[in-house]
Design a protein around this motif. Sequence first.
Motif, PDB file in Angstrom:
ATOM      1  N   GLU A 183      43.068  39.447  35.129  1.00 56.37           N
ATOM      2  CA  GLU A 183      42.731  39.286  36.446  1.00 56.37           C
ATOM      3  C   GLU A 183      41.879  40.784  36.813  1.00 56.37           C
ATOM      4  OE1 GLU A 183      44.959  39.958  40.470  1.00 56.37           O
ATOM      5  OE2 GLU A 183      44.116  37.850  40.728  1.00 56.37           O
ATOM      6  N   ILE A 184      40.621  40.639  37.158  1.00 59.15           N
ATOM      7  CA  ILE A 184      39.826  41.942  37.485  1.00 59.15           C
ATOM      8  C   ILE A 184      39.771  42.030  39.018  1.00 59.15           C
ATOM      9  CG2 ILE A 184      38.267  43.567  36.819  1.00 59.15           C
ATOM     10  CD1 ILE A 184      37.386  42.029  34.590  1.00 59.15           C
ATOM     11  N   GLY A 185      40.642  43.046  39.607  1.00 58.15           N
ATOM     12  CA  GLY A 185      40.626  43.150  41.051  1.00 58.15           C
ATOM     13  C   GLY A 185      42.117  42.606  41.557  1.00 58.15           C
ATOM     14  N   CYS A 186      42.973  43.150  41.758  1.00 54.30           N
ATOM     15  CA  CYS A 186      44.174  42.718  42.040  1.00 54.30           C
ATOM     16  C   CYS A 186      44.391  42.703  43.668  1.00 54.30           C
ATOM     17  CB  CYS A 186      45.344  43.664  41.490  1.00 54.30           C
ATOM     18  SG  CYS A 186      47.149  43.195  42.164  1.00 54.30           S
ATOM     19  N   PHE A 196      42.676  32.782  30.302  1.00 61.32           N
ATOM     20  CA  PHE A 196      42.068  32.629  31.397  1.00 61.32           C
ATOM     21  C   PHE A 196      41.633  34.152  31.990  1.00 61.32           C
ATOM     22  CE2 PHE A 196      41.576  29.729  34.983  1.00 61.32           C
ATOM     23  CZ  PHE A 196      41.576  30.443  36.149  1.00 61.32           C
ATOM     24  N   VAL A 197      40.274  34.211  32.633  1.00 61.84           N
ATOM     25  CA  VAL A 197      40.244  35.558  33.250  1.00 61.84           C
ATOM     26  C   VAL A 197      39.793  35.081  34.763  1.00 61.84           C
ATOM     27  CG1 VAL A 197      38.451  37.343  33.362  1.00 61.84           C
ATOM     28  CG2 VAL A 197      39.306  36.252  31.115  1.00 61.84           C
ATOM     29  N   PHE A 198      40.301  35.762  35.783  1.00 64.16           N
ATOM     30  CA  PHE A 198      39.617  35.513  37.179  1.00 64.16           C
ATOM     31  C   PHE A 198      39.047  37.067  37.562  1.00 64.16           C
ATOM     32  CE2 PHE A 198      38.958  34.081  41.184  1.00 64.16           C
ATOM     33  CZ  PHE A 198      39.724  34.774  42.046  1.00 64.16           C
ATOM     34  N   ILE A 199      37.754  36.902  37.518  1.00 68.64           N
ATOM     35  CA  ILE A 199      37.013  38.143  38.179  1.00 68.64           C
ATOM     36  C   ILE A 199      36.681  37.992  39.883  1.00 68.64           C
ATOM     37  CG2 ILE A 199      34.877  39.423  37.941  1.00 68.64           C
ATOM     38  CD1 ILE A 199      34.226  37.758  35.305  1.00 68.64           C
ATOM     39  N   ASP A 200      37.238  39.182  40.383  1.00 66.89           N
ATOM     40  CA  ASP A 200      37.329  39.265  41.793  1.00 66.89           C
ATOM     41  C   ASP A 200      37.343  40.566  42.360  1.00 66.89           C
ATOM     42  OD1 ASP A 200      39.900  38.226  44.504  1.00 66.89           O
ATOM     43  OD2 ASP A 200      37.529  38.318  44.543  1.00 66.89           O
ATOM     44  N   HIS A 201      36.482  41.456  41.868  1.00 66.89           N
ATOM     45  CA  HIS A 201      36.355  42.796  42.116  1.00 66.89           C
ATOM     46  C   HIS A 201      35.013  43.351  42.533  1.00 66.89           C
ATOM     47  CE1 HIS A 201      34.729  42.886  38.324  1.00 66.89           C
ATOM     48  NE2 HIS A 201      34.917  44.276  37.980  1.00 66.89           N
ATOM     49  N   ALA A 202      34.583  44.385  42.546  1.00 69.36           N
ATOM     50  CA  ALA A 202      33.297  44.586  42.921  1.00 69.36           C
ATOM     51  C   ALA A 202      32.226  43.944  42.283  1.00 69.36           C
ATOM     52  CB  ALA A 202      32.973  45.950  42.705  1.00 69.36           C
ATOM     53  N   MET A 233      36.818  32.226  35.467  1.00 74.07           N
ATOM     54  CA  MET A 233      36.779  32.012  37.085  1.00 74.07           C
ATOM     55  C   MET A 233      36.200  33.380  37.868  1.00 74.07           C
ATOM     56  SD  MET A 233      37.085  29.004  38.006  1.00 74.07           S
ATOM     57  CE  MET A 233      37.334  28.646  39.559  1.00 74.07           C
ATOM     58  N   ALA A 234      35.083  33.218  38.712  1.00 75.61           N
ATOM     59  CA  ALA A 234      34.581  34.095  39.259  1.00 75.61           C
ATOM     60  C   ALA A 234      34.726  34.001  40.985  1.00 75.61           C
ATOM     61  CB  ALA A 234      33.020  34.562  38.757  1.00 75.61           C
ATOM     62  N   ASP A 235      35.207  34.864  41.738  1.00 77.48           N
ATOM     63  CA  ASP A 235      35.211  34.560  43.078  1.00 77.48           C
ATOM     64  C   ASP A 235      33.988  35.077  43.738  1.00 77.48           C
ATOM     65  OD1 ASP A 235      36.999  35.770  46.166  1.00 77.48           O
ATOM     66  OD2 ASP A 235      36.003  33.957  45.834  1.00 77.48           O
ATOM     67  N   CYS A 288      26.556  37.505  43.610  1.00 77.06           N
ATOM     68  CA  CYS A 288      26.789  38.356  42.257  1.00 77.06           C
ATOM     69  C   CYS A 288      25.528  37.908  41.615  1.00 77.06           C
ATOM     70  CB  CYS A 288      27.910  38.384  41.533  1.00 77.06           C
ATOM     71  SG  CYS A 288      28.723  36.666  41.411  1.00 77.06           S
ATOM     72  N   PRO A 289      24.225  37.980  41.961  1.00 81.99           N
ATOM     73  CA  PRO A 289      23.168  37.033  41.590  1.00 81.99           C
ATOM     74  C   PRO A 289      22.793  37.381  40.059  1.00 81.99           C
ATOM     75  CG  PRO A 289      22.406  38.725  43.261  1.00 81.99           C
ATOM     76  CD  PRO A 289      23.867  38.540  43.165  1.00 81.99           C
ATOM     77  N   ASP A 290      23.067  38.687  39.622  1.00 84.03           N
ATOM     78  CA  ASP A 290      22.765  39.075  38.333  1.00 84.03           C
ATOM     79  C   ASP A 290      23.755  38.368  37.341  1.00 84.03           C
ATOM     80  OD1 ASP A 290      24.842  40.682  39.096  1.00 84.03           O
ATOM     81  OD2 ASP A 290      24.160  42.110  37.804  1.00 84.03           O
TER      82      ASP A 290
END
Length: 215
Positions: free
Chosen positions: A64-67, A137-143, A167-169, A176-178
């Motif tokens: 997870e990136i962004g706890c 599994f990767v969850f992206i939820d930071h900046a 998965m991206a939040d 996060c357009p880019d």
Amino acid sequence: HDEEFPPRILDHVMKNAIKGDVTNVIDVIDKYCWSVEIAMNVGDVKGAILDKSFLEASPKNVLEIGCYCGYSALRMSRLLKEDAKIFTIEASSQYADVAQEIISFAGMEKKVQILRGLSDEVLPTIAEKCGVRTFDFVFIDHAKELYKRDLIMLENLGLIRQGTTIMADNVIFPGCPDYLEYVRNSPKFECTNYPSKLEYCENREDAMEKSIYLP
Ligand SMILES: Oc1cc(-c2ccc(F)cc2)cc2cncnc12
Ligand SMILES: [Mg+2]
């Protein structure tokens, strides 16, 4: 963001949740955020989308990136299979401190390891540090401005493999357009969008984006 939310939610959990009951801790956080004050947890509505993709992936190694306060780490930890583990990167030591307390209170300290630091500083050594070759599994939820950079880092460092689910939040709000443009136009990713609402809001659109890595 309100820097004082994390200590308040920690205090509220300690006083109102059942120690060792991870589902109750999640419920107590959601009830607080719906009734008292909004926080940037993925929340219950988008959390259910995360749960479903997580169960489908049935991962052994989770990143997870962004706890933040540990809410999504708790959601995933309660669905982990035997000997599976979650590694979550958090740059703010204040957030990491609170997350550690909440994760331990819920009894998930053996299943969730918080890695303190900026994602671009942690990722290059995460494999050897955590004894993991690739993540399932990767969850992206930071900046939001770091989503694309960090996904490219995961690819370049060989930290994702054929079939890894990402998965991206917040792909609509804050947006996060880019990142979206990158994954949707890349032949290496199979993408699915899950429209939803911003956490703890009834009327603001948001969405999660699932990208399966197929190099
Ligand atoms: O889910 C999220 C939501 C918001 C956010 C921003 C502005 C606003 F007005 C409401 C909510 C910020 C986030 C930062 N990192 C990770 N996730 C986030
Ligand atoms: Mg988010």
